[in-house]
Design an enzyme around this catalytic site. Structure first.
Site, mmCIF file in Angstrom:
data_model
loop_
_atom_site.group_PDB
_atom_site.id
_atom_site.type_symbol
_atom_site.label_atom_id
_atom_site.label_comp_id
_atom_site.label_asym_id
_atom_site.label_seq_id
_atom_site.Cartn_x
_atom_site.Cartn_y
_atom_site.Cartn_z
ATOM 1 N N GLY A 15 0.827 -1.213 0.000
ATOM 2 C CA GLY A 15 0.000 0.000 0.000
ATOM 3 C C GLY A 15 0.853 1.251 0.000
ATOM 4 O O GLY A 15 0.472 2.261 0.606
ATOM 5 N N GLY A 18 -0.534 4.870 -0.740
ATOM 6 C CA GLY A 18 -1.567 5.466 0.115
ATOM 7 C C GLY A 18 -0.990 6.454 1.130
ATOM 8 O O GLY A 18 0.226 6.687 1.170
ATOM 9 N N VAL A 20 -0.737 6.225 4.456
ATOM 10 C CA VAL A 20 0.164 5.595 5.429
ATOM 11 C C VAL A 20 1.404 5.026 4.736
ATOM 12 O O VAL A 20 2.532 5.229 5.178
ATOM 13 C CB VAL A 20 -0.568 4.477 6.209
ATOM 14 C CG1 VAL A 20 0.396 3.734 7.115
ATOM 15 C CG2 VAL A 20 -1.719 5.060 7.012
ATOM 16 N N SER A 112 -7.612 0.127 12.984
ATOM 17 C CA SER A 112 -8.231 1.442 13.114
ATOM 18 C C SER A 112 -8.936 1.519 14.463
ATOM 19 O O SER A 112 -9.398 0.502 14.998
ATOM 20 C CB SER A 112 -9.253 1.622 11.997
ATOM 21 O OG SER A 112 -10.117 2.695 12.291
ATOM 22 N N SER A 113 -9.067 2.739 14.983
ATOM 23 C CA SER A 113 -9.775 2.907 16.263
ATOM 24 C C SER A 113 -11.256 2.559 16.142
ATOM 25 O O SER A 113 -11.926 2.365 17.158
ATOM 26 C CB SER A 113 -9.614 4.337 16.777
ATOM 27 O OG SER A 113 -10.104 5.267 15.831
ATOM 28 N N PRO A 168 -4.374 2.658 14.879
ATOM 29 C CA PRO A 168 -4.223 4.113 14.953
ATOM 30 C C PRO A 168 -5.554 4.846 15.065
ATOM 31 O O PRO A 168 -6.593 4.339 14.643
ATOM 32 C CB PRO A 168 -3.543 4.464 13.633
ATOM 33 C CG PRO A 168 -3.923 3.371 12.693
ATOM 34 C CD PRO A 168 -4.225 2.147 13.515
ATOM 35 N N TRP A 205 -20.356 18.825 8.118
ATOM 36 C CA TRP A 205 -21.359 17.761 8.229
ATOM 37 C C TRP A 205 -21.714 17.445 9.671
ATOM 38 O O TRP A 205 -20.856 17.484 10.558
ATOM 39 C CB TRP A 205 -20.830 16.469 7.593
ATOM 40 C CG TRP A 205 -20.633 16.541 6.113
ATOM 41 C CD1 TRP A 205 -20.921 17.579 5.280
ATOM 42 C CD2 TRP A 205 -20.072 15.507 5.287
ATOM 43 N NE1 TRP A 205 -20.598 17.265 3.993
ATOM 44 C CE2 TRP A 205 -20.074 16.005 3.958
ATOM 45 C CE3 TRP A 205 -19.585 14.214 5.524
ATOM 46 C CZ2 TRP A 205 -19.590 15.253 2.885
ATOM 47 C CZ3 TRP A 205 -19.106 13.462 4.459
ATOM 48 C CH2 TRP A 205 -19.117 13.980 3.160
ATOM 49 N N ARG A 212 -13.086 13.701 17.905
ATOM 50 C CA ARG A 212 -12.130 12.853 17.187
ATOM 51 C C ARG A 212 -10.714 13.167 17.633
ATOM 52 O O ARG A 212 -10.404 14.298 18.009
ATOM 53 C CB ARG A 212 -12.233 13.067 15.663
ATOM 54 C CG ARG A 212 -13.533 12.585 15.025
ATOM 55 C CD ARG A 212 -13.658 11.065 15.030
ATOM 56 N NE ARG A 212 -14.862 10.624 14.335
ATOM 57 C CZ ARG A 212 -16.061 10.465 14.928
ATOM 58 N NH1 ARG A 212 -16.219 10.726 16.219
ATOM 59 N NH2 ARG A 212 -17.099 10.038 14.217
#
Ligand code: GFB
Length: 318
Positions: A15, A18, A20, A112-113, A168, A205, A212
């Protein structure tokens, strides 16, 4: 234990185009590592088991950062759950199976969290995994990432594979996705304020009430290199700053940096997602790692990258 990132190590960044993966490549090159392995999406589709097996057998990595994933912000997750579940399941299953059966690579799986329950205690300790229902807007992605970390644990248990996993918090930085339909909140707000200019209006939004936690991708890359060297345990490990803020606060912060006189309105028809997902990072802190890049500084450099590139990075997004 030998260093999986020694100068002789063959290190695969899966990846690498991307957010990361490109940060990891920068970090590993700065480290002086020269035997870096990469394959573009066109060269190797990680959803293809036979192709992934053949590539791993031919390239024999010593260390693997599994940063390849189908990712996106809240709207992309809501509209394309099948892609998020299928792609990420296949990528993780194929890479881990190939690495377990060919060679002895140490593999770091990226999660992911959002794998933690919607109502998890805050800050969220690693032990909160599977303690309750997931947040519906990202359930598909979370299920794939939970399966990936469980598969890493299963290979460890059954075959002694050196597989670890890191979770993360929300990431951002140079190389981010600025397409408003699929972006995460931070690049979306940078772009919206940039385009609104001094007198324009920016639509944020949701209610603005969710909180976050944001981690700069260069800090993440630093943490992943640290963990590849120092961590060898079945338990997933959280990677974050340990600090969060509301979307209202974030929008004001981005406005103050990018377009101080712009106006903010909220679009309540858009989803809020999970109310909060602050990671408990005490396990990582105890090992000796802490983030370095402050949020204002990170937003400024990400905005710079956006202005220089128009938000377009080289190569595919996977
Ligand atoms: O970053 P984001 O898309 O994803 O949205 P999640 C975070 C919050 O920002 C939500 C609000 O409450 C959004 O409603 N928001 C406000 C905006 N304005 C905007 C905007 O212009 N664009 C976007 N995208 N959001 C994702 C998961 O959740 O987090 C993924 O869906 C992954 O699977 C990722 O886990 C890290 O933080 O809600």
């Amino acid at each position: 234990m030998t260093d999986p990132l020694s100068p002789e190590s063959r290190v695969w960044v899966a990846g690498h185009n991307g957010l990361v993966g490109s940060a990891l490549l920068r970090r590993l090159k700065a480290e002086g590592l020269s035997r870096l392995l990469v394959a573009s999406h066109a060269e190797l589709d990680l959803r293809n088991q036979a192709a992934t097996r053949a590539w791993v057998a031919a390239n024999r990595p010593d260390a693997v950062f599994l940063a390849a994933a189908t990712v996106g912000g809240i709207q992309a997750n809501v509209t394309r759950p099948a892609d998020f579940l299928y792609d990420n399941l296949m990528i993780a299953a194929n890479v881990l199976e190939a690495c377990a059966t060919s060679g002895n690579a140490k593999v770091l799986v990226l999660g992911s969290s959002c794998i933690y329950p919607r109502e998890a205690p805050q800050p969220i300790p690693e032990e909160a995994l599977l303690g309750g229902p997931l947040e519906p807007t990202n359930e598909a992605y979370a299920v794939a990432k939970i399966a990936a970390l469980k598969l890493a644990q299963a290979y460890r248990k059954q075959h002694g594979s050196r597989f670890i996993s890191a979770m993360p918090s929300n990431l951002y930085g140079p190389g981010d996705n600025f397409d408003l339909a699929t972006a995460h909140v931070l690049p979306a707000l940078i772009r919206k304020f940039h385009e609104a200019g001094q007198s324009g209006t920016v639509t944020v939004w949701g209610s603005g009430r969710p909180k976050r936690e944001f981690l700069h991708v260069d800090d993440l890359a630093d943490a992943l290199v640290f963990l590849m060297r120092r961590y060898d345990d079945a338990a997933p490990i959280n990677v974050g700053t340990g600090e969060d803020e509301t979307i209202v606060e974030l929008a004001a912060r981005v406005r103050d940096i990018v377009a101080p006189r712009a106006h903010i309105v909220f679009d309540a028809t858009k989803p809020d997602g999970t109310p909060r997902k602050l990671l408990d990072v005490s396990r990582l802190r105890a090992l000796g790692w802490k983030h370095r890049i402050g949020l204002d500084e990170g937003i400024r450099s990400t905005w710079e990258w956006y202005k220089q590139t128009g938000g377009k990075r080289q190569g595919a997004s996977q």
